[in-house]
Write a protein that holds these residues in place. Structure first.
Motif, PDB file in Angstrom:
ATOM      1  N   LYS A 196       0.843  -1.208   0.000  1.00 25.91           N
ATOM      2  CA  LYS A 196       0.000   0.000   0.000  1.00 25.91           C
ATOM      3  C   LYS A 196       0.879   1.260   0.000  1.00 25.91           C
ATOM      4  CE  LYS A 196      -2.447   1.768   3.476  1.00 25.91           C
ATOM      5  NZ  LYS A 196      -3.251   1.770   4.686  1.00 25.91           N
ATOM      6  N   THR A 197       1.883   1.257   0.884  1.00 27.78           N
ATOM      7  CA  THR A 197       2.771   2.428   0.959  1.00 27.78           C
ATOM      8  C   THR A 197       3.491   2.636  -0.367  1.00 27.78           C
ATOM      9  OG1 THR A 197       3.202   1.706   3.205  1.00 27.78           O
ATOM     10  CG2 THR A 197       4.556   3.496   2.394  1.00 27.78           C
ATOM     11  N   SER A 198       3.944   1.524  -0.936  1.00 29.28           N
ATOM     12  CA  SER A 198       4.667   1.595  -2.196  1.00 29.28           C
ATOM     13  C   SER A 198       3.779   2.198  -3.293  1.00 29.28           C
ATOM     14  CB  SER A 198       5.093   0.174  -2.534  1.00 29.28           C
ATOM     15  OG  SER A 198       5.770   0.148  -3.717  1.00 29.28           O
ATOM     16  N   LEU A 199       2.527   1.735  -3.358  1.00 28.21           N
ATOM     17  CA  LEU A 199       1.610   2.244  -4.386  1.00 28.21           C
ATOM     18  C   LEU A 199       1.270   3.722  -4.153  1.00 28.21           C
ATOM     19  CD1 LEU A 199      -0.812  -0.822  -4.793  1.00 28.21           C
ATOM     20  CD2 LEU A 199       0.931  -0.014  -6.410  1.00 28.21           C
ATOM     21  N   GLN A 200       1.152   4.083  -2.863  1.00 27.98           N
ATOM     22  CA  GLN A 200       0.877   5.499  -2.562  1.00 27.98           C
ATOM     23  C   GLN A 200       2.015   6.398  -3.072  1.00 27.98           C
ATOM     24  OE1 GLN A 200       0.179   5.127   1.617  1.00 27.98           O
ATOM     25  NE2 GLN A 200      -2.041   5.017   1.406  1.00 27.98           N
ATOM     26  N   ASN A 201       3.216   5.799  -3.141  1.00 22.29           N
ATOM     27  CA  ASN A 201       4.364   6.541  -3.660  1.00 22.29           C
ATOM     28  C   ASN A 201       4.567   6.298  -5.160  1.00 22.29           C
ATOM     29  OD1 ASN A 201       5.759   7.899  -1.313  1.00 22.29           O
ATOM     30  ND2 ASN A 201       5.471   5.841  -0.518  1.00 22.29           N
ATOM     31  N   GLU A 202       3.518   5.749  -5.765  1.00 22.12           N
ATOM     32  CA  GLU A 202       3.523   5.456  -7.209  1.00 22.12           C
ATOM     33  C   GLU A 202       4.735   4.635  -7.639  1.00 22.12           C
ATOM     34  OE1 GLU A 202       2.850   9.132  -9.183  1.00 22.12           O
ATOM     35  OE2 GLU A 202       0.852   9.318  -8.314  1.00 22.12           O
ATOM     36  N   ASN A 203       4.995   3.607  -6.848  1.00 19.75           N
ATOM     37  CA  ASN A 203       6.142   2.751  -7.098  1.00 19.75           C
ATOM     38  C   ASN A 203       5.692   1.290  -7.076  1.00 19.75           C
ATOM     39  OD1 ASN A 203       8.724   1.714  -7.154  1.00 19.75           O
ATOM     40  ND2 ASN A 203       9.505   3.402  -5.875  1.00 19.75           N
ATOM     41  N   LEU A 204       6.132   0.516  -8.074  1.00 13.28           N
ATOM     42  CA  LEU A 204       5.713  -0.894  -8.106  1.00 13.28           C
ATOM     43  C   LEU A 204       6.763  -1.822  -7.477  1.00 13.28           C
ATOM     44  CD1 LEU A 204       4.025  -1.195 -11.633  1.00 13.28           C
ATOM     45  CD2 LEU A 204       2.909  -1.248  -9.394  1.00 13.28           C
ATOM     46  N   THR A 205       7.824  -1.224  -6.945  1.00 11.67           N
ATOM     47  CA  THR A 205       8.848  -2.017  -6.255  1.00 11.67           C
ATOM     48  C   THR A 205       8.837  -1.659  -4.771  1.00 11.67           C
ATOM     49  OG1 THR A 205      10.202  -1.958  -8.236  1.00 11.67           O
ATOM     50  CG2 THR A 205      11.299  -2.629  -6.199  1.00 11.67           C
ATOM     51  N   ILE A 206       8.639  -2.690  -3.925  1.00 18.20           N
ATOM     52  CA  ILE A 206       8.610  -2.416  -2.484  1.00 18.20           C
ATOM     53  C   ILE A 206      10.043  -2.315  -1.954  1.00 18.20           C
ATOM     54  CG2 ILE A 206       7.851  -3.273  -0.229  1.00 18.20           C
ATOM     55  CD1 ILE A 206       5.584  -4.708  -1.627  1.00 18.20           C
ATOM     56  N   SER A 207      10.364  -1.170  -1.372  1.00 16.04           N
ATOM     57  CA  SER A 207      11.727  -0.960  -0.868  1.00 16.04           C
ATOM     58  C   SER A 207      11.709  -0.882   0.658  1.00 16.04           C
ATOM     59  CB  SER A 207      12.281   0.349  -1.435  1.00 16.04           C
ATOM     60  OG  SER A 207      11.552   1.415  -0.850  1.00 16.04           O
ATOM     61  N   GLN A 208      12.899  -0.761   1.234  1.00 17.49           N
ATOM     62  CA  GLN A 208      12.997  -0.753   2.698  1.00 17.49           C
ATOM     63  C   GLN A 208      12.226   0.424   3.320  1.00 17.49           C
ATOM     64  OE1 GLN A 208      16.633  -2.057   4.187  1.00 17.49           O
ATOM     65  NE2 GLN A 208      16.246  -1.429   6.283  1.00 17.49           N
TER      66      GLN A 208
END
Ligand SMILES: Nc1ncnc2c1ncn2[C@@H]1O[C@H](COP(=O)(O)OP(=O)(O)OP(=O)(O)O)[C@@H](O)[C@H]1O
Ligand SMILES: [Mg+2]
Length: 270
Positions: free
Chosen positions: A219-231
């Motif tokens: 969810k956080t990753s998508l909120q940041n418009e990113n499809l890769t989950i990072s630390q």
């Protein structure tokens, strides 16, 4: 499982017992084998559990022709309708009623640990023994939390021989990794190896945590418009989870205080 054998599926809270039990109907539910799954609750007694169970089992009986010229035929009733209205149901009554069924039946009793009344567990033990000795068509599967079988079903040495004991272990790292990969694949997302390792170690073998952390991280990753989950996403997700947990502890505290009597010392104790 062998004839006359029943099963108990036990393990720690949240390891996936119910999920596994939910698969049983897909393995067995054919024309000549029926599966009935009941979730037990704290307030249940032997009667309430079996009333719910028998409601799921149908029987065809001959309808008598009423009146001149009326046609006779078959009608369908549930076994529950054949129960008498007495407050008590004894294991023998369940044996008699289930003997009317012309198909094999698997009864699954999930969350069995929630039953607090030890008398109910005695009655189940008697029933298991009776079924095992006298009716090959009926199989009971008891599912619930316990570090050993006795903790879940009580101490009944007479039924140990006819019970298949299945311990549901915590999940392995590979299984946890599989949950993460399959979930993210559906979302078309990927995850760094580092975060995958973190989620595995925070899950400690419990799939519930895997779902929770992966969901919040995605969810956080998508909120940041990113499809890769990072630390960074993972750290943010953990903060959010901990905040929610804090809130549920605060809510439980509030509920305990409000529902206790004004004069009680409950607030101090809590
Ligand atoms: N094989 C699996 N693959 C993916 N997720 C799973 C699997 N097994 C269980 N889960 C997930 O783990 C969580 C806990 O599972 P489940 O409710 O089956 O555990 P349980 O042992 O019955 O828990 P409890 O002790 O509280 O009754 C659920 O969110 C479920 O979706
Ligand atoms: Mg469960």
């Amino acid at each position: 499982m062998q004839k006359g054998e029943h099963a108990v599926l036990y393990g720690e809270r949240g390891v996936g017992k119910t999920s596994l039990a939910n698969m049983i109907p897909f393995l067995f539910d054919t024309e000549d084998i029926r599966v009935v799954k009941i979730t037990c609750s704290k307030s249940d007694d032997f009667r309430s559990i079996w009333k719910r169970t028998l409601q799921n089992l149908k029987l065809q009986i001959n309808k008598p022709a009423m009146g001149f010229g009326a046609a006779s035929g078959k009608i369908e009733i549930t076994l529950n309708e054949l129960l008498n209205n007495d407050r008590k149901i004894i294991p023998g009554a369940i044996m008699t009623l289930s003997a009317l069924l012309d198909y094999k039946t698997v009864f699954i009793f999930d969350e069995y640990d929630r039953i607090v009344n030890q008398r109910v567990k005695h009655q189940f033990a008697d029933l298991i023994k009776d079924m095992s000795d006298n009716n090959d068509n009926l199989t009971l599967v008891i599912v619930g939390i316990g570090t050993n079988v006795n903790e879940l079903i009580g101490d009944h040495p007479s039924i140990e021989r006819c019970l298949k004991q299945v311990l549901m272990p915590k999940m392995s790292d590979e299984e946890i990794e599989d949950i993460i990969s399959k979930g993210l694949k559906k979302l078309n997302m990927i995850i760094t190896d580092n975060v995958k390792q973190l989620i595995k170690s925070y899950s400690t073998g419990f799939p519930h945590y895997t779902h929770l952390i992966t969901k919040y991280s995605a969810k956080t990753s998508l909120q940041n418009e990113n499809l890769t989950i990072s630390q960074n996403h993972f750290v943010h997700a953990m903060e959010e989870i901990l905040e929610n947990i804090n809130q549920s502890i605060k809510d439980a505290y509030h509920k305990a205080i409000v529902t206790s009597k004004k004069t009680s010392k409950f607030e101090n104790v809590v």
